[in-house]
Design an enzyme around this catalytic site. Structure first.
Site, PDB file in Angstrom:
ATOM      1  N   LEU A   1       0.840  -1.347  -0.131  1.00 54.94           N
ATOM      2  CA  LEU A   1       0.078  -0.145  -0.004  1.00 54.94           C
ATOM      3  C   LEU A   1       0.999   1.292  -0.049  1.00 54.94           C
ATOM      4  CD1 LEU A   1      -2.785   1.370   0.113  1.00 54.94           C
ATOM      5  CD2 LEU A   1      -2.612   0.947   2.774  1.00 54.94           C
TER       6      LEU A   1
ATOM      7  N   VAL B   1      12.078   1.851  11.635  1.00 49.59           N
ATOM      8  CA  VAL B   1      10.988   3.115  12.298  1.00 49.59           C
ATOM      9  C   VAL B   1      10.816   2.465  13.663  1.00 49.59           C
ATOM     10  CG1 VAL B   1      10.069   3.830  10.125  1.00 49.59           C
ATOM     11  CG2 VAL B   1       9.157   1.769  11.339  1.00 49.59           C
TER      12      VAL B   1
ATOM     13  N   TYR C   1      -1.477  -8.404  16.504  1.00 44.54           N
ATOM     14  CA  TYR C   1      -1.841  -7.547  15.520  1.00 44.54           C
ATOM     15  C   TYR C   1      -3.164  -6.371  15.904  1.00 44.54           C
ATOM     16  CZ  TYR C   1      -3.260  -5.629  11.040  1.00 44.54           C
ATOM     17  OH  TYR C   1      -3.809  -4.397   9.968  1.00 44.54           O
TER      18      TYR C   1
ATOM     19  N   LYS D   1      -3.028  -2.648  16.921  1.00 41.70           N
ATOM     20  CA  LYS D   1      -3.811  -1.416  15.907  1.00 41.70           C
ATOM     21  C   LYS D   1      -4.843  -0.667  16.910  1.00 41.70           C
ATOM     22  CE  LYS D   1      -1.955  -1.896  11.740  1.00 41.70           C
ATOM     23  NZ  LYS D   1      -1.522  -1.091  11.005  1.00 41.70           N
TER      24      LYS D   1
END
Length: 656
Positions: free
Chosen positions: A50, A96, A187, A191
């Site tokens: 993406l 990151v 996950y 999130k």
């Protein structure tokens, strides 16, 4: 006061219409008032998936782009592509999850472009597997990437945004940040944290002129399953996840998600939930949270159990393929993976990365794991007899590379052949193999036009055609075998017991021996041949040069030109669709094998001196299963290319 109730419905409709019109007008105005041309955009995880798709669309809108990711080679491929599209791009390798690296990366972007106008926190990875197999380390890694990394990047860009009283931050969360799904706890938990962080940031930063948008997409067809981390019965986990990720009604294309995300960024929307299933799931959970959770317990019962498989060990999706996936069910996701730099061609065709942390270590060379091939002349008498039996049963004049690889484990090879031979001797098996060849020829005739013109003697043409006929006859049989082996090693019984028609008729090619040119002898044939051998291995993603190429290497004038031409044609959609179709037809043929074929994992491990070798055998079976469909198509392309070959005596080549 008199009220005319007859006009009340009309008045109500008028008010509703005016509100809707004002909302649409406001949306239209906000979508156009913010111009991306000349804006500096930083995308984390911008080298693939993406992130790369958004980068393409932002470049088209005139933005100046900075992308970061861990893999320098992946970044470089993306940078080159984006610059070819006319963009101004800075690619910075960066982890990151490391605050210092993020700050240094942001400073590099400022040094190159000045102030950062837009930050898109996109980097992420999925963890899939039962809760019992998830460790604290898994939750920690997920939080580092999905919560701390966006926070580090946001804090790094905020000072200048505050100075200028303007800036936009987009946090790519997920439907998993709204609704928890079984087998995805690390996950979803991370999130959820990102969604909360993003909503809180918007509330506090709005007064300073900084807009924060939370994006919660559902399943996106980016090819991401190849890099997802799986645990437990990783092949089954990969199958359900990758198939769901590819189905049109459940998933959205990355291009649509990117377009809607950028539109929400320009408008400064607070939140956008993408895909109809994701919107329905979110609203249903909001209205009936208890019922939704109870329904998800039923979903959990359908998912693979925690027992078995690799336990708490991590496996990437590319290491978790099975007969179910990749398949025609995952075609859309596979296509997206090739388009969006999610996998390289080598990875697609079987060059598997090691099982490890969130992202695989970048490969700086084209080294593949070595596979030892047993030369028939050096094999034990029992293995030589098995080689001869395989050739006689299939009617082929060469000893295939896959069986020479399995001969590293003689007892396993003999077990394989013992179970497969009855099915290979049936008339139905031969008919299925011939049908695959005919299908390939029919389709290729519609679109392939060779791009080369060379001179080869007519006698050489005859020999080339004769050997290609042998491979065209034998490779479909080998592909069906490989699919049967792949299924049975995964625990599936292939075929059904029943009456069979014995295969009959002469073995058309068995009498003609084929000379193979190995890598050591390639230099003697042509100075270019060793490099072409390396190119074949790199392009196809295999550690060996297959028998097909070793045979054609005896005619370098034809082989070098034909390979160069076919390498270009491999990138065409027709080629890829035909390869997919060949696999599907071979899968159907394998399911019709008779009598039943069964080779259990436990049975194979029991006869191995080292049970750990079972994984090596599985990898070999998968590699040959991946490459044989391409060889079938490529041999047909070679054969069609002979139509363009000219005789040195001026005599045209005969028609096929």
């Amino acid at each position: 006061m008199n009220i005319n109730y007859q006009n009340l419905p009309i008045f109500t409709l008028f008010i509703i219409g005016a509100l809707l019109s004002s909302l649409l007008l406001d949306r239209w105005w906000r979508d156009r008032i913010y111009n991306l041309n000349g804006k500096t955009v930083l995308i984390t995880g911008g080298s693939r998936g993406l992130g790369l798709v958004m980068a393409r669309q932002l470049i088209q809108a005139g933005a100046r782009l900075a992308i970061c990711a861990r893999d320098p080679e992946e970044l470089e491929r993306s940078r080159i592509e984006l610059e070819q599209r006319g963009g101004e791009v800075l690619a910075v390798p960066c982890d990151v999850t490391d605050k210092t690296q993020v700050e240094q990366m942001v400073q590099q972007v400022r040094d190159r472009f000045g102030a950062i106008d837009i930050l898109i926190n996109n980097a992420g990875v999925d963890f899939v597997g039962p809760m019992d197999l998830m460790t604290v380390e898994d939750y920690d890694d997920a939080m580092k990437l999905h919560f701390w990394a966006p926070l580090y990047a946001s804090y790094a860009v905020l000072p200048q945004m505050r100075e200028r009283h303007q800036g936009r931050i987009v946090n790519i969360s997920s439907i998993g940040g709204k609704v928890v799904f079984p087998h995805m706890l690390p996950y979803c938990a991370s999130k959820f944290a990102l969604t909360g962080l993003s909503e809180g940031m918007r509330a506090e930063l709005a007064q300073e002129g900084i807009s924060v948008t939370t994006v919660c997409p559902g399943l996106i067809r980016t090819g991401a399953p190849e890099n997802v981390i799986f645990k437990g019965q990783h092949r089954k986990e990969y199958a359900w996840f990758s198939i769901s990720d590819s189905l049109p009604l459940l998933s959205m294309s990355a291009e649509v998600v990117a377009y809607k995300t950028i539109a929400a960024l320009k408008r400064g929307d607070a939140e956008i939930i993408l895909s109809l299933p994701a919107q329905i799931a979110t609203r249903f959970h909001g209205l009936f949270p208890g019922l939704n959770t109870n329904l998800l317990t039923w979903v959990n019962w359908l998912l693979p159990a925690a027992s078995g498989g690799i336990g708490t060990e991590r496996a990437l999706g590319k290491d978790s393929h099975s007969f179910l996936s990749p398949s025609w069910l995952t075609y859309l996701s596979n296509r997206a993976a090739r388009r969006n730099n999610t996998i390289t061609r080598n990875e697609e065709n079987g060059d598997r990365a090691d099982r490890q942390i969130v992202q695989p270590t970048p490969q700086t060379t084209t080294e593949q794991p070595k596979i030892q091939l047993i030369q028939p002349s050096q094999a034990s008498p029992e293995i030589q007899a098995c080689f001869n039996d395989i050739q006689d049963t299939l009617g082929i004049p060469w000893t295939p590379a896959n069986w020479r690889a399995y001969a590293m484990y003689p007892s396993v090879m003999q077990l394989f052949w013992q179970r497969l031979k009855p099915a290979m001797q049936t008339e139905a098996f031969l008919e299925d193999a011939i049908a695959i060849s005919e299908h390939v020829y029919r389709d290729i005739n519609d679109w392939y036009q060779p791009g080369y013109q060379i001179e080869v003697e007519q006698a050489q043409q005859h020999h080339i055609r004769q050997e290609l006929n042998a491979f065209i006859f034998g490779n479909p049989q080998l592909l069906i075998q490989q699919i049967a082996l792949s299924k049975t090693l995964a625990g599936e019984i292939v075929g059904q017991d029943g009456s069979i028609d014995s295969r009959h008729g002469p073995n058309a090619y068995r009498h003609h021996q084929i000379q193979l040119i190995d890598e050591q002898s390639a230099q003697e044939i042509s100075p270019e041949m060793p490099q072409v051998y390396q190119d074949i291995k790199q392009t196809l993603g295999v550690p060996i040069v297959n028998s097909d190429y070793q045979a054609l290497a005896r005619w370098p004038a034809f082989f070098l030109a034909a390979w160069s031409d076919i390498k270009v044609w491999r990138e065409r959609p027709e080629y890829q669709l035909l390869v997919q179709d060949v696999v599907q037809k071979a899968e159907e043929a394998a399911s019709r094998l008779s009598p039943a074929v069964w080779v259990g994992e436990r049975e194979v491990e029991d006869i191995l001196d080292n049970p750990d070798n079972f994984e090596q055998i599985q990898q070999m079976v998968q590699m040959f299963k991946d490459i044989l469909p391409e060889l079938i198509v490529q041999n047909a392309l070679f054969h069609f290319g002979l139509r363009r070959v000219q005789s040195v005596k001026g005599i045209g080549s005969s028609q096929l």
